[in-house]
Design a protein around this motif. Structure first.
Motif, mmCIF file in Angstrom:
data_model
loop_
_atom_site.group_PDB
_atom_site.id
_atom_site.type_symbol
_atom_site.label_atom_id
_atom_site.label_comp_id
_atom_site.label_asym_id
_atom_site.label_seq_id
_atom_site.Cartn_x
_atom_site.Cartn_y
_atom_site.Cartn_z
ATOM 1 N N LEU A 201 0.872 -1.177 0.000
ATOM 2 C CA LEU A 201 0.000 0.000 0.000
ATOM 3 C C LEU A 201 0.907 1.224 0.000
ATOM 4 O O LEU A 201 2.065 1.140 0.423
ATOM 5 C CB LEU A 201 -0.874 0.031 1.254
ATOM 6 C CG LEU A 201 -1.941 -1.065 1.405
ATOM 7 C CD1 LEU A 201 -2.573 -0.990 2.803
ATOM 8 C CD2 LEU A 201 -3.016 -0.937 0.334
ATOM 9 N N ASP A 202 0.354 2.374 -0.439
ATOM 10 C CA ASP A 202 1.156 3.608 -0.426
ATOM 11 C C ASP A 202 0.867 4.455 0.806
ATOM 12 O O ASP A 202 1.484 5.514 0.987
ATOM 13 C CB ASP A 202 0.873 4.418 -1.701
ATOM 14 C CG ASP A 202 1.136 3.576 -2.950
ATOM 15 O OD1 ASP A 202 2.247 3.041 -3.061
ATOM 16 O OD2 ASP A 202 0.205 3.412 -3.767
ATOM 17 N N GLY A 203 -0.057 3.998 1.624
ATOM 18 C CA GLY A 203 -0.366 4.744 2.844
ATOM 19 C C GLY A 203 -1.517 4.098 3.588
ATOM 20 O O GLY A 203 -2.108 3.108 3.126
ATOM 21 N N TYR A 204 -1.820 4.651 4.763
ATOM 22 C CA TYR A 204 -2.934 4.159 5.580
ATOM 23 C C TYR A 204 -3.539 5.340 6.313
ATOM 24 O O TYR A 204 -2.821 6.179 6.857
ATOM 25 C CB TYR A 204 -2.446 3.107 6.593
ATOM 26 C CG TYR A 204 -3.598 2.489 7.362
ATOM 27 C CD1 TYR A 204 -4.344 1.463 6.794
ATOM 28 C CD2 TYR A 204 -3.964 2.967 8.616
ATOM 29 C CE1 TYR A 204 -5.432 0.910 7.469
ATOM 30 C CE2 TYR A 204 -5.054 2.424 9.297
ATOM 31 C CZ TYR A 204 -5.779 1.395 8.713
ATOM 32 O OH TYR A 204 -6.858 0.856 9.372
ATOM 33 N N TRP A 205 -4.861 5.384 6.341
ATOM 34 C CA TRP A 205 -5.554 6.491 7.038
ATOM 35 C C TRP A 205 -6.734 5.949 7.840
ATOM 36 O O TRP A 205 -7.538 5.169 7.331
ATOM 37 C CB TRP A 205 -6.036 7.530 6.022
ATOM 38 C CG TRP A 205 -7.051 8.517 6.548
ATOM 39 C CD1 TRP A 205 -8.339 8.669 6.100
ATOM 40 C CD2 TRP A 205 -6.883 9.502 7.589
ATOM 41 N NE1 TRP A 205 -8.972 9.672 6.802
ATOM 42 C CE2 TRP A 205 -8.102 10.194 7.720
ATOM 43 C CE3 TRP A 205 -5.820 9.851 8.419
ATOM 44 C CZ2 TRP A 205 -8.287 11.223 8.646
ATOM 45 C CZ3 TRP A 205 -6.007 10.871 9.356
ATOM 46 C CH2 TRP A 205 -7.225 11.553 9.447
ATOM 47 N N GLU A 206 -6.796 6.373 9.091
ATOM 48 C CA GLU A 206 -7.975 6.043 9.901
ATOM 49 C C GLU A 206 -8.199 7.174 10.890
ATOM 50 O O GLU A 206 -7.266 7.643 11.540
ATOM 51 C CB GLU A 206 -7.787 4.697 10.623
ATOM 52 C CG GLU A 206 -9.014 4.302 11.431
ATOM 53 C CD GLU A 206 -9.121 2.804 11.738
ATOM 54 O OE1 GLU A 206 -8.316 2.007 11.221
ATOM 55 O OE2 GLU A 206 -10.030 2.449 12.512
ATOM 56 N N ARG A 207 -9.457 7.595 11.031
ATOM 57 C CA ARG A 207 -9.770 8.772 11.862
ATOM 58 C C ARG A 207 -9.670 8.511 13.357
ATOM 59 O O ARG A 207 -9.492 9.439 14.118
ATOM 60 C CB ARG A 207 -11.163 9.318 11.514
ATOM 61 C CG ARG A 207 -11.152 10.013 10.180
ATOM 62 C CD ARG A 207 -12.421 10.762 9.883
ATOM 63 N NE ARG A 207 -12.221 11.497 8.636
ATOM 64 C CZ ARG A 207 -11.768 12.742 8.569
ATOM 65 N NH1 ARG A 207 -11.503 13.410 9.670
ATOM 66 N NH2 ARG A 207 -11.588 13.321 7.402
ATOM 67 N N LEU A 244 -2.221 8.686 10.148
ATOM 68 C CA LEU A 244 -1.929 8.794 8.721
ATOM 69 C C LEU A 244 -0.494 8.344 8.528
ATOM 70 O O LEU A 244 0.421 8.867 9.164
ATOM 71 C CB LEU A 244 -2.089 10.244 8.235
ATOM 72 C CG LEU A 244 -1.691 10.484 6.778
ATOM 73 C CD1 LEU A 244 -2.582 9.701 5.814
ATOM 74 C CD2 LEU A 244 -1.755 11.972 6.420
ATOM 75 N N ALA A 245 -0.302 7.364 7.671
ATOM 76 C CA ALA A 245 1.043 6.900 7.322
ATOM 77 C C ALA A 245 1.119 6.895 5.807
ATOM 78 O O ALA A 245 0.130 6.568 5.142
ATOM 79 C CB ALA A 245 1.271 5.488 7.853
ATOM 80 N N ALA A 246 2.273 7.259 5.268
ATOM 81 C CA ALA A 246 2.364 7.309 3.802
ATOM 82 C C ALA A 246 3.812 7.386 3.357
ATOM 83 O O ALA A 246 4.716 7.616 4.165
ATOM 84 C CB ALA A 246 1.609 8.528 3.268
ATOM 85 N N THR A 247 4.002 7.219 2.065
ATOM 86 C CA THR A 247 5.323 7.487 1.492
ATOM 87 C C THR A 247 5.614 8.973 1.720
ATOM 88 O O THR A 247 4.676 9.778 1.829
ATOM 89 C CB THR A 247 5.343 7.220 -0.030
ATOM 90 O OG1 THR A 247 4.554 8.215 -0.677
ATOM 91 C CG2 THR A 247 4.791 5.836 -0.371
ATOM 92 N N LEU A 254 -2.008 13.645 0.950
ATOM 93 C CA LEU A 254 -3.070 12.887 1.632
ATOM 94 C C LEU A 254 -3.611 13.674 2.823
ATOM 95 O O LEU A 254 -4.813 13.702 3.078
ATOM 96 C CB LEU A 254 -2.538 11.525 2.092
ATOM 97 C CG LEU A 254 -2.424 10.466 0.993
ATOM 98 C CD1 LEU A 254 -1.656 9.245 1.506
ATOM 99 C CD2 LEU A 254 -3.809 10.045 0.481
ATOM 100 N N ARG A 255 -2.690 14.315 3.547
ATOM 101 C CA ARG A 255 -3.097 15.141 4.699
ATOM 102 C C ARG A 255 -4.108 16.188 4.236
ATOM 103 O O ARG A 255 -5.158 16.383 4.846
ATOM 104 C CB ARG A 255 -1.840 15.770 5.300
ATOM 105 C CG ARG A 255 -2.009 16.676 6.471
ATOM 106 C CD ARG A 255 -2.078 15.932 7.781
ATOM 107 N NE ARG A 255 -3.456 15.770 8.213
ATOM 108 C CZ ARG A 255 -3.848 15.052 9.267
ATOM 109 N NH1 ARG A 255 -2.984 14.393 9.982
ATOM 110 N NH2 ARG A 255 -5.108 14.963 9.582
ATOM 111 N N SER A 256 -3.783 16.886 3.116
ATOM 112 C CA SER A 256 -4.693 17.938 2.638
ATOM 113 C C SER A 256 -6.037 17.345 2.255
ATOM 114 O O SER A 256 -7.088 17.930 2.544
ATOM 115 C CB SER A 256 -4.165 18.645 1.390
ATOM 116 O OG SER A 256 -2.849 18.970 1.543
ATOM 117 N N LYS A 260 -9.592 18.171 4.106
ATOM 118 C CA LYS A 260 -10.646 18.813 3.318
ATOM 119 C C LYS A 260 -11.957 18.016 3.400
ATOM 120 O O LYS A 260 -13.042 18.546 3.266
ATOM 121 C CB LYS A 260 -10.144 18.873 1.866
ATOM 122 C CG LYS A 260 -10.974 19.618 0.877
ATOM 123 C CD LYS A 260 -10.238 19.731 -0.446
ATOM 124 C CE LYS A 260 -10.572 18.551 -1.350
ATOM 125 N NZ LYS A 260 -9.846 18.498 -2.585
ATOM 126 N N ALA A 261 -11.833 16.693 3.643
ATOM 127 C CA ALA A 261 -13.015 15.800 3.565
ATOM 128 C C ALA A 261 -14.048 16.133 4.637
ATOM 129 O O ALA A 261 -13.722 16.659 5.676
ATOM 130 C CB ALA A 261 -12.578 14.351 3.684
#
Ligand code: IPD
Length: 261
Positions: A201-207, A244-247, A254-256, A260-261
């Motif tokens: 994966l290129d990242g992971y996001w969970e609130r 949030l984890a990412a390349t 991704l942060r932005s 924004k969401a």
């Protein structure tokens, strides 16, 4: 903590995670016999989680009785300042449904920093590991995050639980897809981080996610060259946090998007 003390703990942690993984796999093969209890909406647990955590607790009491333990099922057993953080089965819902995407996760936290991480997927026999400053590995081979720089080619892991509202998660999905970013929701936050670390994966996001879900993965992602949000706030053991984890190249975009969401 000196290097020798850290090394001894890293060795022991790997052994503990392997033993717990073997026990979990044994339960998985006869999961039909397990009684499933509910901890909340879409949040389940069984004897397998409890017994795997107890195994690690007994291991720790034998090898490092001076250390503390925070486990998903048993909470905090407070001793000294070195904290072992355990999710005995991350992806419990997958586990109980026979979806072979779950793992044992263990992180060792010293002075508010995760220094050692092990994530073991027994069904695939994959051991993700890292010690701060020494790189990350999968089954002993070095791993790196993907080199992805373009959100329109990226695929990230998303997590959700009913600990948070539905609407922001639904907006995340829409915002990411609108930006051309694909997602998977695989049901194990720990493996989401491990997969980010090795480039699947290129990242992971969970609130919102709990410390035990990610304590193993934080150092693995960092040591694999990834960027990770500031997870380890002062009360994180009781409150959890977003993750949030990412390349490196995808972290800010991704942060932005999620902001924004
Ligand atoms: C859950 C999983 C899931 C994540 C949830 C966690 P559990 O942990 O990691 O992927 O979205 O936030 O609670 O209950 O399977 O150990």
């Amino acid at each position: 903590m000196n290097q020798d003390q850290l090394n001894r703990r890293a060795e022991a942690a790997e052994a503990a995670v392997r033993e717990a993984g073997a026990l979990a796999l044994d339960f998985y093969r006869r999961r039909g016999d397990l009684k499933i209890d509910s901890k909340g909406l879409q949040d389940v647990v069984s004897q397998a989680d409890h017994d795997c955590e107890s195994l690690i607790e007994a291991f720790l009491a034998r090898e490092f009785p001076e250390d503390s333990l925070l486990g998903e099922e048993g909470g905090l057993r407070q001793n000294g300042p070195t904290l072992w953080v355990v999710d005995p089965i991350d992806g419990t819902s997958n586990f109980l449904r026979g979806v072979a995407h779950w793992c044992v996760s263990l992180g060792i936290v010293v002075d508010g920093r995760a220094l050692v991480g092990f994530i073991y997927d027994p069904a695939a026999d994959e051991m993700f590991s890292a010690v701060a400053g020494r790189g990350a590995a999968l089954n002993g081979e070095p791993i790196r995050v993907s080199g992805e720089t373009d959100i329109r080619r990226a695929r990230i892991g998303l997590g959700f639980s009913y600990r948070t509202a539905v609407a922001p998660h639904a907006r995340d999905v829409e915002t990411l897809l609108d930006a051309g970013c694909e997602y998977l929701r695989l049901g194990s936050g720990a493996l989401g981080l491990a997969y980010t670390a090795c480039g699947r994966l290129d990242g992971y996001w969970e609130r919102h996610i709990n410390l035990w879900d990610v304590a193993g993965g934080l150092v693995i992602v960092e040591e694999a060259g990834g960027r990770i949000s500031d997870f380890m706030t002062r009360d994180v053991a009781t409150t959890g946090n977003e993750i949030l984890a990412a390349t490196p190249a995808l972290f800010d975009p991704l942060r932005s998007l999620v902001d924004k969401a």
